[in-house]
Enzyme design. Structure first.
Site, PDB file in Angstrom:
ATOM      1  N   ASP A 159      26.237  32.846  29.553  1.00  0.00           N
ATOM      2  CA  ASP A 159      25.673  31.925  30.536  1.00  0.00           C
ATOM      3  C   ASP A 159      24.188  31.673  30.231  1.00  0.00           C
ATOM      4  O   ASP A 159      23.692  30.549  30.323  1.00  0.00           O
ATOM      5  CB  ASP A 159      25.839  32.521  31.940  1.00  0.00           C
ATOM      6  CG  ASP A 159      27.274  32.971  32.179  1.00  0.00           C
ATOM      7  OD1 ASP A 159      28.156  32.109  32.236  1.00  0.00           O
ATOM      8  OD2 ASP A 159      27.519  34.200  32.266  1.00  0.00           O
ATOM      9  N   HIS A 187      29.144  36.671  36.981  1.00  0.00           N
ATOM     10  CA  HIS A 187      29.538  35.768  35.900  1.00  0.00           C
ATOM     11  C   HIS A 187      30.657  34.856  36.430  1.00  0.00           C
ATOM     12  O   HIS A 187      31.816  35.012  36.097  1.00  0.00           O
ATOM     13  CB  HIS A 187      30.024  36.582  34.698  1.00  0.00           C
ATOM     14  CG  HIS A 187      30.736  35.756  33.677  1.00  0.00           C
ATOM     15  ND1 HIS A 187      30.098  34.830  32.901  1.00  0.00           N
ATOM     16  CD2 HIS A 187      32.033  35.700  33.314  1.00  0.00           C
ATOM     17  CE1 HIS A 187      30.977  34.242  32.113  1.00  0.00           C
ATOM     18  NE2 HIS A 187      32.168  34.749  32.345  1.00  0.00           N
TER      19      HIS A 187
HETATM   20  N1  LIG Z   1      31.786  37.668  30.394  1.00  0.00           N
HETATM   21  C1  LIG Z   1      31.925  36.545  29.687  1.00  0.00           C
HETATM   22  O1  LIG Z   1      30.955  35.827  29.472  1.00  0.00           O
HETATM   23  C2  LIG Z   1      33.256  36.124  29.140  1.00  0.00           C
HETATM   24  C3  LIG Z   1      33.338  34.971  28.331  1.00  0.00           C
HETATM   25  C4  LIG Z   1      34.573  34.586  27.814  1.00  0.00           C
HETATM   26  C5  LIG Z   1      35.712  35.325  28.101  1.00  0.00           C
HETATM   27  N2  LIG Z   1      35.615  36.429  28.911  1.00  0.00           N
HETATM   28  C6  LIG Z   1      36.789  37.268  29.213  1.00  0.00           C
HETATM   29  O2  LIG Z   1      37.074  38.056  28.064  1.00  0.00           O
HETATM   30  C7  LIG Z   1      38.436  38.471  28.098  1.00  0.00           C
HETATM   31  C8  LIG Z   1      39.095  38.289  26.748  1.00  0.00           C
HETATM   32  O3  LIG Z   1      39.149  36.937  26.378  1.00  0.00           O
HETATM   33  P1  LIG Z   1      40.010  36.455  25.127  1.00  0.00           P
HETATM   34  O4  LIG Z   1      39.837  34.976  25.051  1.00  0.00           O
HETATM   35  O5  LIG Z   1      39.711  37.270  23.934  1.00  0.00           O
HETATM   36  O6  LIG Z   1      41.482  36.779  25.650  1.00  0.00           O
HETATM   37  P2  LIG Z   1      42.817  37.001  24.809  1.00  0.00           P
HETATM   38  O7  LIG Z   1      43.916  36.886  25.810  1.00  0.00           O
HETATM   39  O8  LIG Z   1      42.839  36.163  23.604  1.00  0.00           O
HETATM   40  O9  LIG Z   1      42.715  38.525  24.327  1.00  0.00           O
HETATM   41  C9  LIG Z   1      42.701  39.581  25.206  1.00  0.00           C
HETATM   42  C10 LIG Z   1      43.305  40.777  24.508  1.00  0.00           C
HETATM   43  O10 LIG Z   1      43.141  41.909  25.363  1.00  0.00           O
HETATM   44  C11 LIG Z   1      44.299  42.692  25.250  1.00  0.00           C
HETATM   45  N3  LIG Z   1      44.401  43.616  26.391  1.00  0.00           N
HETATM   46  C12 LIG Z   1      44.883  43.386  27.624  1.00  0.00           C
HETATM   47  N4  LIG Z   1      44.835  44.500  28.361  1.00  0.00           N
HETATM   48  C13 LIG Z   1      44.322  45.460  27.571  1.00  0.00           C
HETATM   49  C14 LIG Z   1      44.028  46.827  27.776  1.00  0.00           C
HETATM   50  N5  LIG Z   1      44.299  47.427  28.930  1.00  0.00           N
HETATM   51  N6  LIG Z   1      43.497  47.535  26.761  1.00  0.00           N
HETATM   52  C15 LIG Z   1      43.236  46.924  25.582  1.00  0.00           C
HETATM   53  N7  LIG Z   1      43.493  45.638  25.337  1.00  0.00           N
HETATM   54  C16 LIG Z   1      44.023  44.904  26.317  1.00  0.00           C
HETATM   55  C17 LIG Z   1      45.429  41.671  25.164  1.00  0.00           C
HETATM   56  O11 LIG Z   1      46.618  42.245  24.651  1.00  0.00           O
HETATM   57  C18 LIG Z   1      44.815  40.637  24.233  1.00  0.00           C
HETATM   58  O12 LIG Z   1      45.079  40.926  22.877  1.00  0.00           O
HETATM   59  C19 LIG Z   1      39.056  37.670  29.237  1.00  0.00           C
HETATM   60  O13 LIG Z   1      39.095  38.497  30.388  1.00  0.00           O
HETATM   61  C20 LIG Z   1      38.085  36.544  29.454  1.00  0.00           C
HETATM   62  O14 LIG Z   1      38.156  36.047  30.777  1.00  0.00           O
HETATM   63  C21 LIG Z   1      34.414  36.835  29.425  1.00  0.00           C
HETATM   64  C1  LIG Z   2      32.998  37.017  39.983  1.00  0.00           C
HETATM   65  O1  LIG Z   2      33.125  36.506  38.690  1.00  0.00           O
HETATM   66  C2  LIG Z   2      34.326  36.778  38.010  1.00  0.00           C
HETATM   67  C3  LIG Z   2      34.230  36.299  36.586  1.00  0.00           C
HETATM   68  O2  LIG Z   2      34.216  34.931  36.482  1.00  0.00           O
HETATM   69  C4  LIG Z   2      35.482  36.154  38.766  1.00  0.00           C
HETATM   70  O3  LIG Z   2      36.697  36.479  38.121  1.00  0.00           O
HETATM   71  C5  LIG Z   2      35.461  36.704  40.189  1.00  0.00           C
HETATM   72  O4  LIG Z   2      36.497  36.087  40.930  1.00  0.00           O
HETATM   73  C6  LIG Z   2      34.120  36.480  40.847  1.00  0.00           C
HETATM   74  N1  LIG Z   2      34.113  37.149  42.135  1.00  0.00           N
HETATM   75  C7  LIG Z   2      34.411  36.549  43.294  1.00  0.00           C
HETATM   76  C8  LIG Z   2      34.468  37.439  44.507  1.00  0.00           C
HETATM   77  O5  LIG Z   2      34.600  35.359  43.385  1.00  0.00           O
END
Ligand SMILES: NC(=O)c1ccc[n+]([C@@H]2O[C@H](COP(=O)([O-])OP(=O)(O)OC[C@H]3O[C@@H](n4cnc5c(N)ncnc54)[C@H](O)[C@@H]3O)[C@@H](O)[C@H]2O)c1
Ligand SMILES: *[C@@H]1O[C@H](CO)[C@@H](O)[C@H](O)[C@H]1NC(C)=O
Ligand SMILES: *[C@@H]1O[C@H](CO)[C@@H](O)[C@H](O)[C@H]1NC(C)=O
Length: 333
Positions: A159, A187
């Site tokens: 972000d 986030h």
């Molecule tokens: N914080 C951020 O800025 C941000 C940005 C983008 C994505 N995300 C989040 O990151 C995560 C991953 O995204 P992605 O596009 O790589 O998803 P993806 O679905 O391509 O990959 C996720 C992987 O995690 C594995 N997984 C699920 N549960 C697991 C566990 N308990 N232990 C180990 N591995 C497990 C799945 O099998 C899969 O291979 C999602 O939750 C997404 O919302 C966060």
């Molecule tokens: C806070 O952010 C996360 C990540 O985007 C989202 O999944 C979650 O729903 C948000 N929390 C609430 C209470 O809306």
């Protein structure tokens, strides 16, 4: 050359990991003279896919990569870690209630927090990426009582980078000319991208973003909503969530923890709130502006907060308090 460090990436068969493992293994994060052992954790059904990822890492022929350990077992995955990047989480499926999703993630991050507590080094640096990142991070930290809470953080750097880039593009400059944007809070779409302390470098001189952009309506309107809704915009276009930019942000975040932030610059990350910093309730993982030195972060203090900012910082905090209360119930159940 120093001794290898052990770095875990969970969700290692997923799409973020696919963009993340290469820059880590080639030295972009921990330095060009730091050998690495990569531990790749995913769930059982993904092990065949993970084998393919391991083959590709081997085929990169990288000098710093000493060993790759693919696993679906916590006692292997969390053993003796220096760094844990927790990307995997339970994704939202059609028709799934928000509460059920949260419950599933509390279970995952409770188990992984406990595994960190049991198997990892006490100095391990933990970065949570899997959503809901802030609350997952809080649950992991609470489940690892023998590791300092300061060693847990969650990713809001994507972000932060989005905000930085939006301002830079508006000024017709490259992103390195813009610094000190702030992401406050969760986030999610309630996060508050704040440019009141942002500086733009004009011919070697730092100037306030508001003075350079000269469009307050944009900075207080479309700029904020563009950053807040950017994740959804990428999903709509790509039919997949941000992965390349998320991986880049993870590298930026972890490199700053490892080597520190530049003088006069701060970055945004979700960290444990205590001491009522900026009026944010204690015991949340909330995104703040921080500086980092000697692998220790510090919230930037003394920034003036106007009424416009205050309201937005409070709104995102109350969302997190609500989510925490529900998850803590699941945690103790
Ligand atoms: N914080 C951020 O800025 C941000 C940005 C983008 C994505 N995300 C989040 O990151 C995560 C991953 O995204 P992605 O596009 O790589 O998803 P993806 O679905 O391509 O990959 C996720 C992987 O995690 C594995 N997984 C699920 N549960 C697991 C566990 N308990 N232990 C180990 N591995 C497990 C799945 O099998 C899969 O291979 C999602 O939750 C997404 O919302 C966060
Ligand atoms: C806070 O952010 C996360 C990540 O985007 C989202 O999944 C979650 O729903 C948000 N929390 C609430 C209470 O809306
Ligand atoms: C992590 O904990 C160690 C003590 O075990 C401390 O020295 C270090 O500063 C902490 N790291 C961060 C990022 O706060």
């Amino acid at each position: 050359m120093s001794n290898p460090i052990k770095v875990l990436v969970t969700g290692a068969a997923g799409q973020i990991a696919y963009s993340l493992l290469y820059p880590i293994a080639k030295g972009d994060v921990f330095g060009k003279d730091q050998p690495i052992i990569l531990v790749l954790l995913d769930i059982g059904p993904m092990m065949p896919v993970l084998d393919g990822v391991v083959m590709e890492l081997q085929d990169c022929a990288l000098p710093l990569l000493r060993e790759v350990i693919p696993t679906d077992k916590e006692e292997v995955g969390f053993k003796d870690l220096d760094v844990a990047i927790l990307v995997g989480s339970m994704p939202r499926r059609d028709g799934m209630e928000r509460k059920d999703l949260l419950k599933a993630n509390v279970a995952i991050f409770k188990a992984q927090g406990s595994a960190l507590d049991k198997y990892a080094k006490k100095t391990v640096k933990v970065l949570v990426v899997g959503n809901p990142a802030n609350t997952n991070c809080l649950i992991a930290a609470k489940s690892a009582p023998t590791i300092p809470k300061e060693n847990f953080s969650c990713l809001t750097r994507l972000d932060h980078n989005r905000a930085r880039s939006q301002v830079a593009m508006r000024c017709g400059l490259s992103a390195d000319n813009v610094k000190n944007v702030i992401i406050w809070g969760n986030h999610s779409s309630t996060q508050y991208p704040d440019v009141h302390h942002c500086k733009v470098n004009i011919k070697g001189k730092d100037e306030a973003a508001f003075d350079v952009v000269k469009d307050d309506a944009w900075l207080k309107g479309d700029f904020i909503s563009t950053v807040q809704l950017r994740g959804a915009a990428v999903i709509k276009a790509r039919k997949l969530s941000s992965a390349m930019s998320a991986a880049k942000a993870i590298c930026d975040h972890m490199r700053d923890i490892w080597t520190g932030t530049a003088d006069g610059e701060f970055i945004s990350m979700g960290v444990y709130s205590s001491g009522n910093s900026y009026g944010v309730p204690d015991d949340l993982i909330y995104s703040f502006p921080v500086t980092i030195k000697d692998k220790t972060w510090k919230i930037v203090d003394g920034l003036t907060i106007n009424e416009f900012s205050r309201a937005k910082m409070d709104a995102t905090a109350s969302e997190l308090v609500e989510e925490k209360d529900t998850s803590v119930e699941f945690l103790s159940a």
